[in-house]
Write a protein that holds these residues in place. Structure first.
Motif, PDB file in Angstrom:
ATOM      1  N   ALA A  29      14.302  35.699  42.546  1.00 22.02           N
ATOM      2  CA  ALA A  29      14.581  34.503  43.340  1.00 22.02           C
ATOM      3  C   ALA A  29      13.399  33.543  43.329  1.00 22.02           C
ATOM      4  CB  ALA A  29      14.934  34.907  44.765  1.00 22.02           C
ATOM      5  N   VAL A  30      12.178  34.103  43.280  1.00 26.14           N
ATOM      6  CA  VAL A  30      10.964  33.292  43.168  1.00 26.14           C
ATOM      7  C   VAL A  30      10.275  33.660  41.863  1.00 26.14           C
ATOM      8  CG1 VAL A  30       8.750  32.700  44.224  1.00 26.14           C
ATOM      9  CG2 VAL A  30      10.704  33.278  45.675  1.00 26.14           C
ATOM     10  N   PRO A  31      10.494  32.898  40.790  1.00 32.15           N
ATOM     11  CA  PRO A  31       9.864  33.239  39.508  1.00 32.15           C
ATOM     12  C   PRO A  31       8.351  33.046  39.563  1.00 32.15           C
ATOM     13  CG  PRO A  31      11.103  31.176  39.346  1.00 32.15           C
ATOM     14  CD  PRO A  31      11.376  31.731  40.693  1.00 32.15           C
ATOM     15  N   LEU A  32       7.646  33.948  38.907  1.00 31.72           N
ATOM     16  CA  LEU A  32       6.183  33.895  38.853  1.00 31.72           C
ATOM     17  C   LEU A  32       5.732  33.856  37.405  1.00 31.72           C
ATOM     18  CD1 LEU A  32       5.345  36.663  41.495  1.00 31.72           C
ATOM     19  CD2 LEU A  32       5.361  34.195  41.882  1.00 31.72           C
ATOM     20  N   SER A  33       4.655  33.153  37.161  1.00 33.66           N
ATOM     21  CA  SER A  33       4.107  33.105  35.808  1.00 33.66           C
ATOM     22  C   SER A  33       3.403  34.428  35.499  1.00 33.66           C
ATOM     23  CB  SER A  33       3.111  31.954  35.680  1.00 33.66           C
ATOM     24  OG  SER A  33       1.973  32.202  36.503  1.00 33.66           O
ATOM     25  N   LEU A 182      27.580  52.428  45.229  1.00 35.81           N
ATOM     26  CA  LEU A 182      27.576  51.496  44.107  1.00 35.81           C
ATOM     27  C   LEU A 182      26.239  51.483  43.369  1.00 35.81           C
ATOM     28  CD1 LEU A 182      29.541  48.483  45.636  1.00 35.81           C
ATOM     29  CD2 LEU A 182      30.353  50.122  43.939  1.00 35.81           C
ATOM     30  N   GLY A 183      25.192  52.001  43.972  1.00 40.65           N
ATOM     31  CA  GLY A 183      23.900  52.129  43.311  1.00 40.65           C
ATOM     32  C   GLY A 183      23.061  50.872  43.362  1.00 40.65           C
ATOM     33  N   SER A 184      21.779  51.029  43.707  1.00 39.60           N
ATOM     34  CA  SER A 184      20.871  49.889  43.763  1.00 39.60           C
ATOM     35  C   SER A 184      19.442  50.396  43.897  1.00 39.60           C
ATOM     36  CB  SER A 184      21.213  48.986  44.955  1.00 39.60           C
ATOM     37  OG  SER A 184      20.277  47.933  45.080  1.00 39.60           O
ATOM     38  N   VAL A 185      18.490  49.581  43.431  1.00 35.07           N
ATOM     39  CA  VAL A 185      17.076  49.876  43.667  1.00 35.07           C
ATOM     40  C   VAL A 185      16.436  48.738  44.472  1.00 35.07           C
ATOM     41  CG1 VAL A 185      16.756  51.378  41.686  1.00 35.07           C
ATOM     42  CG2 VAL A 185      16.457  48.911  41.400  1.00 35.07           C
ATOM     43  N   GLU A 186      17.276  47.961  45.129  1.00 31.85           N
ATOM     44  CA  GLU A 186      16.801  46.862  45.949  1.00 31.85           C
ATOM     45  C   GLU A 186      16.085  47.404  47.199  1.00 31.85           C
ATOM     46  OE1 GLU A 186      18.673  42.885  48.178  1.00 31.85           O
ATOM     47  OE2 GLU A 186      19.982  44.485  47.424  1.00 31.85           O
ATOM     48  N   THR A 291      15.723  49.042  33.727  1.00 29.39           N
ATOM     49  CA  THR A 291      14.865  47.928  34.136  1.00 29.39           C
ATOM     50  C   THR A 291      15.489  46.599  33.740  1.00 29.39           C
ATOM     51  OG1 THR A 291      12.877  49.308  33.910  1.00 29.39           O
ATOM     52  CG2 THR A 291      12.562  46.924  33.908  1.00 29.39           C
ATOM     53  N   CYS A 292      16.022  46.529  32.519  1.00 33.53           N
ATOM     54  CA  CYS A 292      16.688  45.301  32.065  1.00 33.53           C
ATOM     55  C   CYS A 292      17.944  45.026  32.889  1.00 33.53           C
ATOM     56  CB  CYS A 292      17.050  45.418  30.588  1.00 33.53           C
ATOM     57  SG  CYS A 292      15.628  45.415  29.469  1.00 33.53           S
ATOM     58  N   ALA A 293      18.696  46.070  33.204  1.00 30.81           N
ATOM     59  CA  ALA A 293      19.900  45.887  34.016  1.00 30.81           C
ATOM     60  C   ALA A 293      19.545  45.369  35.403  1.00 30.81           C
ATOM     61  CB  ALA A 293      20.665  47.208  34.125  1.00 30.81           C
ATOM     62  N   ASP A 294      18.429  45.844  35.958  1.00 30.03           N
ATOM     63  CA  ASP A 294      18.018  45.384  37.282  1.00 30.03           C
ATOM     64  C   ASP A 294      17.576  43.924  37.244  1.00 30.03           C
ATOM     65  OD1 ASP A 294      17.482  45.859  40.076  1.00 30.03           O
ATOM     66  OD2 ASP A 294      15.354  45.820  39.565  1.00 30.03           O
ATOM     67  N   ARG A 298      19.382  40.555  39.365  1.00 27.59           N
ATOM     68  CA  ARG A 298      18.712  39.487  40.118  1.00 27.59           C
ATOM     69  C   ARG A 298      19.031  38.099  39.581  1.00 27.59           C
ATOM     70  NH1 ARG A 298      12.678  41.697  39.980  1.00 27.59           N
ATOM     71  NH2 ARG A 298      13.484  43.393  38.716  1.00 27.59           N
ATOM     72  N   LEU A 299      19.298  38.006  38.281  1.00 29.20           N
ATOM     73  CA  LEU A 299      19.448  36.686  37.670  1.00 29.20           C
ATOM     74  C   LEU A 299      20.890  36.206  37.585  1.00 29.20           C
ATOM     75  CD1 LEU A 299      16.851  36.881  34.744  1.00 29.20           C
ATOM     76  CD2 LEU A 299      16.547  36.002  37.058  1.00 29.20           C
ATOM     77  N   ILE A 300      21.859  37.110  37.601  1.00 30.27           N
ATOM     78  CA  ILE A 300      23.265  36.688  37.529  1.00 30.27           C
ATOM     79  C   ILE A 300      23.615  35.938  38.811  1.00 30.27           C
ATOM     80  CG2 ILE A 300      25.664  37.483  37.439  1.00 30.27           C
ATOM     81  CD1 ILE A 300      24.670  39.882  35.812  1.00 30.27           C
ATOM     82  N   PRO A 301      24.078  34.708  38.684  1.00 32.34           N
ATOM     83  CA  PRO A 301      24.355  33.913  39.900  1.00 32.34           C
ATOM     84  C   PRO A 301      25.605  34.397  40.633  1.00 32.34           C
ATOM     85  CG  PRO A 301      24.983  32.687  37.922  1.00 32.34           C
ATOM     86  CD  PRO A 301      24.330  33.949  37.456  1.00 32.34           C
ATOM     87  N   THR A 302      25.424  34.934  41.814  1.00 30.82           N
ATOM     88  CA  THR A 302      26.529  35.377  42.670  1.00 30.82           C
ATOM     89  C   THR A 302      26.177  35.050  44.120  1.00 30.82           C
ATOM     90  OG1 THR A 302      25.537  37.592  42.812  1.00 30.82           O
ATOM     91  CG2 THR A 302      27.263  37.269  41.158  1.00 30.82           C
ATOM     92  N   THR A 303      27.198  35.048  44.965  1.00 26.83           N
ATOM     93  CA  THR A 303      26.953  34.754  46.390  1.00 26.83           C
ATOM     94  C   THR A 303      26.124  35.845  47.051  1.00 26.83           C
ATOM     95  OG1 THR A 303      29.093  35.767  46.896  1.00 26.83           O
ATOM     96  CG2 THR A 303      29.042  33.368  46.624  1.00 26.83           C
ATOM     97  N   SER A 304      26.306  37.098  46.620  1.00 26.18           N
ATOM     98  CA  SER A 304      25.473  38.212  47.086  1.00 26.18           C
ATOM     99  C   SER A 304      25.042  39.017  45.873  1.00 26.18           C
ATOM    100  CB  SER A 304      26.255  39.108  48.057  1.00 26.18           C
ATOM    101  OG  SER A 304      27.389  39.647  47.423  1.00 26.18           O
ATOM    102  N   GLU A 305      23.899  39.658  45.971  1.00 33.26           N
ATOM    103  CA  GLU A 305      23.348  40.364  44.812  1.00 33.26           C
ATOM    104  C   GLU A 305      24.272  41.488  44.355  1.00 33.26           C
ATOM    105  OE1 GLU A 305      19.562  43.178  44.294  1.00 33.26           O
ATOM    106  OE2 GLU A 305      19.017  41.054  44.466  1.00 33.26           O
ATOM    107  N   LEU A 306      24.504  41.535  43.046  1.00 34.71           N
ATOM    108  CA  LEU A 306      25.331  42.595  42.479  1.00 34.71           C
ATOM    109  C   LEU A 306      24.639  43.943  42.649  1.00 34.71           C
ATOM    110  CD1 LEU A 306      26.483  40.964  39.123  1.00 34.71           C
ATOM    111  CD2 LEU A 306      27.932  41.502  41.078  1.00 34.71           C
ATOM    112  N   LYS A 307      25.452  44.983  42.650  1.00 34.43           N
ATOM    113  CA  LYS A 307      24.911  46.339  42.707  1.00 34.43           C
ATOM    114  C   LYS A 307      24.604  46.819  41.292  1.00 34.43           C
ATOM    115  CE  LYS A 307      25.012  46.967  47.137  1.00 34.43           C
ATOM    116  NZ  LYS A 307      23.767  47.140  47.892  1.00 34.43           N
TER     117      LYS A 307
END
Length: 331
Positions: A29-33, A182-186, A291-294, A298-307
């Motif tokens: 949500a907040v990209p960092l260099s 549904l699984g998550s590492v959030e 790691t790539c799936a996670d 975060r990047l797929i635009p949805t109203t709430s974060e996907l699991k």
């Protein structure tokens, strides 16, 4: 060319994992260099970057990588031992039993009592399932007996989860259980790392300990015994490794499917196809894939974060089908 490809597999997977790890720390949500990420990791960054990287994204990255590595390694070991290309951790009921323990912690409110209650109960039920699996399989060395016993354990665990959902005292409890399944590492923390890491390290060590037995089993049980392989010891190491490792992984991530199934198939063409040669690449590849799936979560635009479990299923099915069509003649 083939040998060179085999030699380059591990370094390539390690590079992929390193790139995925850096992207995981930088994107969200907040990209960092990359410069701000490195500064935060070295302790020289600004407070905002340090809070995002150290407190939020780094524990999430470590948990996701550990879980992906354990699930993929378990899938590779089971496919080699059972000589079944469709084998994955759920075949022995370990992931289902761990999920049942976590659901019980949510259902009875133990997770609210102490944060460690949910992972601890998930690991405990995975070990109970291991004992039940030994009881059902008896002294048989046949992979088919083990598969059938595992299906029985997985079915019982699934029935327990369904019962908890059916009898949940209120819709909010049912929603909490479903969200976990549904699984998550959030929102993972250092506590989750400390709880899962010992189990995952022990499980991985047990599964990597005896690759020679997996190679010998390609000749069948009688052929392996003729080569001096102790089948009872090989089965004990496999079952303990899967139960302890997957129990610890599921305890902190929820139910995440397809990683243990597809990763061994993806790396196998780049090896000599012996079961032992697939183990370590699967471990690294599983960490990179989850790691790539996670990152995608975060990047797929949805109203709430996907699991995370939803994303791995959506990506895993087509990838597996395409790979199956290409490789089906080799099995």
């Amino acid at each position: 060319m083939s040998r060179a490809r085999h030699r380059l597999l591990i370094p390539t997977l390690c590079l992929l994992l390193a790139l995925a790890a850096m992207a995981s720390l930088a994107l969200g949500a907040v990209p960092l260099s990359p410069a701000r990420v490195w500064a935060a990791l070295l302790g020289h960054g600004d407070r905002v970057a340090a809070a995002i990287v150290i407190d939020l994204r780094l524990p999430r990255l470590i948990v996701g990588a550990m879980v992906g590595a354990m699930l993929a390694l378990s899938g590779a070991a089971l496919q080699g031992y059972l000589r079944n290309p469709l084998a994955e951790p759920s075949v022995l009921g370990a992931s289902n039993a761990a999920a049942l323990g976590a659901v019980a912690a949510l259902y009875f409110g133990l997770s609210a009592w102490h944060p460690a209650a949910l992972p601890a109960l998930a690991i405990l039920t995975a070990l109970v399932a291991l004992g039940l699996l030994f009881l059902l399989a008896g002294g048989s060395e046949s992979p088919l007996t083990l598969i059938l016993a595992g299906i029985a354990v997985a079915t019982m665990a699934g029935a327990g989860i369904s019962l908890a959902l059916n009898l949940s005292p209120n819709p909010f409890a049912a929603m909490e259980i479903m969200s976990w399944l549904l699984g998550s590492v959030e929102n993972r923390s250092v506590t989750h790392i400390l709880l899962a890491a010992p189990c995952i390290l022990v499980g991985a060590a047990l599964l990597l300990a005896d690759g020679r037995a997996l190679d010998a089993l390609t000749l069948g049980e009688e052929g392996a015994q003729a080569l001096g392989v102790d089948l009872s010891r090989a089965r004990l190491l496999l079952l303990l490794g899967v139960a302890i490792g997957v129990g610890g992984a599921v305890a902190v991530s929820g139910a995440i499917g397809f990683v243990g199934l597809i990763v061994p198939h993806l790396v196998r063409p780049f090896t000599d196809r012996s079961p032992s040669a697939v183990l370590l690449p699967s471990l690294i590849g599983g960490a990179a894939l989850l790691t790539c799936a996670d990152i995608g979560v975060r990047l797929i635009p949805t109203t709430s974060e996907l699991k995370l479990g939803v994303v791995t299923a959506l990506l895993g099915v087509p990838v597996f089908l395409v790979h199956l069509m290409r490789e089906r003649r080799l099995w």
